[in-house]
Design an enzyme around this catalytic site. Structure first.
Site, PDB file in Angstrom:
ATOM      1  N   GLU A  53     -17.801  11.211  -8.267  1.00  0.00           N
ATOM      2  CA  GLU A  53     -17.119  11.578  -9.283  1.00  0.00           C
ATOM      3  C   GLU A  53     -17.769  11.501 -10.641  1.00  0.00           C
ATOM      4  OE1 GLU A  53     -13.295   9.591  -9.388  1.00  0.00           O
ATOM      5  OE2 GLU A  53     -12.607  10.406  -7.498  1.00  0.00           O
TER       6      GLU A  53
ATOM      7  N   HIS B 142      -9.028  13.095 -10.593  1.00  0.00           N
ATOM      8  CA  HIS B 142      -8.865  11.320 -10.527  1.00  0.00           C
ATOM      9  C   HIS B 142      -7.704  11.036 -11.659  1.00  0.00           C
ATOM     10  CE1 HIS B 142     -10.148   7.498  -8.907  1.00  0.00           C
ATOM     11  NE2 HIS B 142      -8.935   7.451  -9.216  1.00  0.00           N
TER      12      HIS B 142
HETATM   13  P1  NAI Z   1      -1.053  -0.586  -1.217  1.00  0.00           P
HETATM   14  O1  NAI Z   1      -2.362  -1.644  -0.825  1.00  0.00           O
HETATM   15  O2  NAI Z   1      -0.097  -1.025  -1.556  1.00  0.00           O
HETATM   16  O3  NAI Z   1      -1.081   0.222   0.244  1.00  0.00           O
HETATM   17  C1  NAI Z   1      -2.228   0.578   1.252  1.00  0.00           C
HETATM   18  C2  NAI Z   1      -1.658   0.831   2.485  1.00  0.00           C
HETATM   19  O4  NAI Z   1      -2.647   1.287   3.173  1.00  0.00           O
HETATM   20  C3  NAI Z   1      -1.191  -0.616   3.062  1.00  0.00           C
HETATM   21  O5  NAI Z   1       0.164  -0.473   3.569  1.00  0.00           O
HETATM   22  C4  NAI Z   1      -2.342  -0.942   4.025  1.00  0.00           C
HETATM   23  O6  NAI Z   1      -1.664  -1.595   5.188  1.00  0.00           O
HETATM   24  C5  NAI Z   1      -2.629   0.628   4.438  1.00  0.00           C
HETATM   25  N1  NAI Z   1      -3.908   0.816   5.273  1.00  0.00           N
HETATM   26  C6  NAI Z   1      -4.934   0.179   4.881  1.00  0.00           C
HETATM   27  N2  NAI Z   1      -5.806   0.383   5.689  1.00  0.00           N
HETATM   28  C7  NAI Z   1      -5.596   1.176   6.681  1.00  0.00           C
HETATM   29  C8  NAI Z   1      -5.911   1.983   8.060  1.00  0.00           C
HETATM   30  N3  NAI Z   1      -7.097   1.986   8.062  1.00  0.00           N
HETATM   31  N4  NAI Z   1      -5.026   2.636   8.611  1.00  0.00           N
HETATM   32  C9  NAI Z   1      -3.597   2.658   8.279  1.00  0.00           C
HETATM   33  N5  NAI Z   1      -3.073   2.128   7.191  1.00  0.00           N
HETATM   34  C10 NAI Z   1      -4.096   1.470   6.349  1.00  0.00           C
HETATM   35  O7  NAI Z   1      -1.988   0.564  -2.151  1.00  0.00           O
HETATM   36  P2  NAI Z   1      -1.320   1.634  -3.075  1.00  0.00           P
HETATM   37  O8  NAI Z   1      -1.115   1.020  -4.479  1.00  0.00           O
HETATM   38  O9  NAI Z   1      -0.419   2.294  -2.401  1.00  0.00           O
HETATM   39  O10 NAI Z   1      -2.595   2.385  -3.261  1.00  0.00           O
HETATM   40  C11 NAI Z   1      -3.015   3.330  -2.175  1.00  0.00           C
HETATM   41  C12 NAI Z   1      -4.406   4.012  -2.626  1.00  0.00           C
HETATM   42  O11 NAI Z   1      -4.095   4.843  -3.664  1.00  0.00           O
HETATM   43  C13 NAI Z   1      -5.470   3.042  -3.106  1.00  0.00           C
HETATM   44  O12 NAI Z   1      -6.747   3.385  -2.563  1.00  0.00           O
HETATM   45  C14 NAI Z   1      -5.589   3.285  -4.551  1.00  0.00           C
HETATM   46  O13 NAI Z   1      -6.811   3.093  -4.963  1.00  0.00           O
HETATM   47  C15 NAI Z   1      -5.067   4.631  -4.705  1.00  0.00           C
HETATM   48  N6  NAI Z   1      -4.928   4.885  -5.893  1.00  0.00           N
HETATM   49  C16 NAI Z   1      -5.271   6.122  -6.500  1.00  0.00           C
HETATM   50  C17 NAI Z   1      -4.621   6.580  -7.766  1.00  0.00           C
HETATM   51  C18 NAI Z   1      -5.414   7.739  -8.650  1.00  0.00           C
HETATM   52  O14 NAI Z   1      -5.299   7.786  -9.603  1.00  0.00           O
HETATM   53  N7  NAI Z   1      -5.369   8.855  -7.742  1.00  0.00           N
HETATM   54  C19 NAI Z   1      -3.889   5.774  -8.731  1.00  0.00           C
HETATM   55  C20 NAI Z   1      -3.593   4.435  -7.936  1.00  0.00           C
HETATM   56  C21 NAI Z   1      -4.100   4.208  -6.563  1.00  0.00           C
END
Ligand code: NAI
Length: 453
Positions: free
Chosen positions: A308, A331
């Site tokens: 990015e 993003h």
């Molecule tokens: P979170 O940690 O609450 O949820 C992530 C989930 O993915 C967890 O339930 C975890 O068990 C699961 N997980 C991890 N590895 C896995 C795998 N190999 N297979 C299946 N499930 C798996 O995180 P949250 O807050 O829901 O955020 C998710 C993603 O969104 C993060 O990567 C974060 O960086 C991204 N994000 C992007 C934003 C943007 O601006 N586009 C803003 C906020 C978050």
């Protein structure tokens, strides 16, 4: 809650006297510095003397919340500070608030003579030397939930836009072309949404999607409580085979890198739409572009990319550029006014809790402890290297005085132990006890949080 002490001066030991007057009734790596000004009757600084430095234009709502809680000695900078400048600015500062650009290195931490905690007013915390902070007894907090709703709303909106082909139709209209057609235009009601990663965002999206009448299935590598009628799937491929819309909400890990490659994309139902608002490295964009060109994937919305631009105006290149039903966003999944303001509140609440009650719940680098403050008695904390016998040595300090410990909470993380000790009885002994806690070998930091009569 009041950081104030009324014990008589006589009761204060000579050693303790030298350390009086600061919120950090504490010791440890940072305490070799000049002691704070003496006050004969107070053991801890009033809240308005607790120095808070907020960098990188942290929101007004954060400052308002601090003021409401009695923390008024707040200095603000709109920009990030670095290196020696940051080290100088941190002299005498108890609480530091940053966003993602300020690098809090080990050297900076070494120069911070009064720092007790750091708040990262963002999601990521890799700008802070987390282990070095922990080894100085400094918990670091962030705001992992504040933009959850923003990402979930955007994702659902994009699925609707793609299922209706709105972007190509809108772009055509901008060019002066009239493209009135119901071809490849669908409602989301009754369609199956497949959520990969059922964490904060995935679960929130699940609730929103069901409100729109979608059937929700999810795949997560750990067992997660299903919200509403959502159903867990036994494997990623089982989810892909059933979903009309697939959306990824996993973090970037070794396991998730390239998780959505050629095989996964071809395992999706023909005509499905796909969203990645999580992390760029999770998806093979070349494979996705091919599947869009041959019609296997009807639409894709992508907010995050393997590479990015680091700032606005820098060139951005992606294999999805020029594909009509591809929604490309820079993003901004979590970038809303509400999220910004919630970030301020979420982090400030954690900082206040830590300062008022020693709670470290939500700290990213530190053992997590949460105990409600009590109306009377005293509370100490003791951060230490986790070695056998530490707890008994601490308890001996109380036992020797015949003092009853009314609550005690120990957590460890890595080689750091963090203990909160309450005694309803301790009065004038509070600071003697503190002085003894400081002397225990392996002590990183000890604090007297409050003493109330
Ligand atoms: P979170 O940690 O609450 O949820 C992530 C989930 O993915 C967890 O339930 C975890 O068990 C699961 N997980 C991890 N590895 C896995 C795998 N190999 N297979 C299946 N499930 C798996 O995180 P949250 O807050 O829901 O955020 C998710 C993603 O969104 C993060 O990567 C974060 O960086 C991204 N994000 C992007 C934003 C943007 O601006 N586009 C803003 C906020 C978050």
């Amino acid at each position: 809650m009041v950081h104030r002490h009324n014990a008589s001066q006589e009761a204060i030991t000579a050693r303790a006297k030298a350390r009086l007057g600061g919120l950090p009734l504490e010791t440890g790596a940072n305490e070799a510095q000049e002691p704070p000004p003496m006050s004969p009757t107070r053991l801890s600084l009033p809240k308005d003397k607790i120095k808070i430095l907020l960098l990188e234009g942290i929101s007004d709502s954060a400052v308002e919340l601090l003021a409401d809680a009695g923390y008024r000695s707040v200095k603000r900078e709109t920009k990030a500070l670095d290196g020696a400048v940051l080290a100088r600015a941190l002299k005498g500062v108890h609480v530091l608030g940053i966003r993602s650009r300020t690098q809090v290195t080990e050297e900076v931490l070494a120069a911070a003579d009064r720092l007790i905690t750091i708040g990262c007013f963002c999601i990521g915390t890799n700008q802070v030397a987390l282990e070095a902070a922990a080894s100085r007894g400094i918990p670091v907090f962030n705001a992992p939930f504040s933009n959850t709703r923003s990402v979930a709303e955007l994702t659902l909106g994009e699925i609707i836009m793609m299922m209706r082909g709105i972007f190509p139709k809108s772009n055509a209209a901008h060019r002066g072309e009239w493209d009135k057609s119901a071809a490849n235009s669908w409602e989301v009601r009754g369609k199956t949404l497949g959520i990969i990663g059922y964490g904060n965002i995935g679960a929130q999206l699940s609730v929103l999607a069901e409100a729109f009448g979608m059937r929700v299935i999810y795949f997560d590598h750990t067992t997660k409580l299903p919200h509403g009628n959502a159903q867990p799937m036994p494997s990623l491929h089982a989810l892909l085979a059933e979903s009309d819309a697939v959306t990824v909400h996993v973090p970037e890990t070794a396991e998730t890198m390239g998780m959505i490659g050629e095989a996964a994309i071809r395992a999706m139902k023909p005509g499905a739409v796909f969203v990645n608002n999580a992390r760029g490295t999770v998806v093979d964009l070349e494979a996705l572009a091919r599947a869009m060109k041959d019609g296997h994937v009807l639409g894709a919305a992508v907010d995050v990319f393997p590479v990015e631009p680091s700032r606005n105006g820098e060139a951005f290149v992606s294999p999805l550029q020029g594909l009509p039903n591809a929604i490309l966003t820079p993003h901004i999944g979590g970038s809303t006014g509400e999220a910004q303001s919630r970030i301020g509140q979420e982090v400030v609440r954690k900082l206040i809790d830590f300062s008022d009650t020693a709670a470290t719940f939500g700290a990213v680098n530190f053992p997590q402890v949460q105990l409600p403050a009590r109306p009377s008695g005293a509370r100490w904390t003791h951060a230490h290297r986790d070695t056998p016998g530490m707890l008994s040595r601490i308890n001996e300090i109380f036992g020797r005085r015949g003092l009853n410990i009314s609550a005690q909470f120990l957590q460890t993380a890595g080689d750091i132990g963090y203990l909160v000790i309450d005694s309803a009885e301790a009065r004038k002994e509070a600071e003697e006890i503190l002085a003894e806690l400081r002397e225990l070998p392996g002590t990183i930091r000890a604090r007297l949080i409050y003493e109330r009569h």
